[in-house]
Motif scaffolding. Sequence first.
Motif, PDB file in Angstrom:
ATOM      1  N   CYS A  13       3.305  -1.677  39.361  1.00  0.00           N
ATOM      2  CA  CYS A  13       3.945  -2.207  38.132  1.00  0.00           C
ATOM      3  C   CYS A  13       4.490  -2.091  37.010  1.00  0.00           C
ATOM      4  O   CYS A  13       4.039  -0.611  36.343  1.00  0.00           O
ATOM      5  N   CYS A  16       3.048  -2.977  33.442  1.00  0.00           N
ATOM      6  CA  CYS A  16       1.915  -2.535  33.311  1.00  0.00           C
ATOM      7  C   CYS A  16       1.209  -1.200  33.478  1.00  0.00           C
ATOM      8  O   CYS A  16       0.497  -0.786  33.020  1.00  0.00           O
ATOM      9  N   ARG A  19      -1.454  -2.942  38.025  1.00  0.00           N
ATOM     10  CA  ARG A  19      -1.448  -3.576  38.966  1.00  0.00           C
ATOM     11  C   ARG A  19      -0.191  -3.174  40.250  1.00  0.00           C
ATOM     12  O   ARG A  19       0.671  -2.949  39.732  1.00  0.00           O
ATOM     13  N   CYS A  27       4.485  -6.714  39.319  1.00  0.00           N
ATOM     14  CA  CYS A  27       3.374  -7.225  39.952  1.00  0.00           C
ATOM     15  C   CYS A  27       3.631  -8.905  39.049  1.00  0.00           C
ATOM     16  O   CYS A  27       4.118  -9.177  38.592  1.00  0.00           O
ATOM     17  N   ASP A  29       1.511 -11.241  37.659  1.00  0.00           N
ATOM     18  CA  ASP A  29       1.230 -10.996  36.274  1.00  0.00           C
ATOM     19  C   ASP A  29       2.560 -11.081  35.150  1.00  0.00           C
ATOM     20  O   ASP A  29       2.963 -11.969  34.625  1.00  0.00           O
ATOM     21  N   CYS A  30       2.671  -9.332  35.492  1.00  0.00           N
ATOM     22  CA  CYS A  30       3.950  -9.260  34.834  1.00  0.00           C
ATOM     23  C   CYS A  30       5.606 -10.247  35.356  1.00  0.00           C
ATOM     24  O   CYS A  30       6.191 -10.408  33.915  1.00  0.00           O
ATOM     25  N   ALA A  32       5.195 -13.281  36.070  1.00  0.00           N
ATOM     26  CA  ALA A  32       5.337 -15.093  34.921  1.00  0.00           C
ATOM     27  C   ALA A  32       6.475 -14.182  33.983  1.00  0.00           C
ATOM     28  O   ALA A  32       6.427 -15.409  32.817  1.00  0.00           O
ATOM     29  N   LEU A  33       5.971 -12.763  33.133  1.00  0.00           N
ATOM     30  CA  LEU A  33       6.148 -12.853  31.916  1.00  0.00           C
ATOM     31  C   LEU A  33       7.830 -12.922  31.982  1.00  0.00           C
ATOM     32  O   LEU A  33       8.149 -12.914  30.437  1.00  0.00           O
TER      33      LEU A  33
END
Length: 219
Positions: A13, A16, A19, A27, A29-30, A32-33
């Motif tokens: 990713c 970050c 991941r 990824c 999680d990122c 989603a940001l």
Amino acid sequence: MGTLLDLLFPPLCIGCRRRRREKLGLCPDCLALIEETGLSGCIRCGRHCLPGKCAPLDHGYSRVLSLAIYRGPWRLVVQNVKFGQDRTVAKELARELAALALAADFIPPDAVVPVPGAGKSWRDFDIIAMICRELAMTAGAPVRKVLLRRPGRPPQVELNFKGRLEGLEDYIYIEEGTEIGGIVWLVDDVYTTGATADACAKALLEAGVGSVYLFILAA
Ligand SMILES: [Zn+2]
Ligand SMILES: [Zn+2]
């Protein structure tokens, strides 16, 4: 290319660096940001500005379409394709912008026009050219590099806010006698003050274009 390599060492990713990538270089999680703007962005600045609080600049373009706010993981993704030459992600971004153009139900353009580069050196990889090709394919219109830039002006990133707004019109021009009209989709990568896009849009309008729609990756 590199399918086996990707299996053995899945690309990480961009956000970050820990991941595995899922989409647009990020990824879950990122992803989603990301603060997506798309159809919900301000038609003048592409961001989520407060009603009546948009910078009171007189823009040459009618509307701006941007993918997301230039912050956090999205900033890293855009910088990565701009300077890191990540072609796979660049292509994904170009397609995302083309899909947004369809969703926005814009009137098909007569031409797709790139904002001319700062002219430091010719790069063999050009994210703006890639976006232009995707948009042109989607819209069934030609890419036309009618905007030109005179050398001698420092790149926008090296100037302060006031400097960025001054004198750009003298540097961006269209060759006299160029025939262009109708609707133009103008393409840039990142929008900061909008000064470059404005100078381009105004040059296009002066050359006979009816309206300009601006497409960018981040605002
Ligand atoms: Zn991540
Ligand atoms: Zn705004």
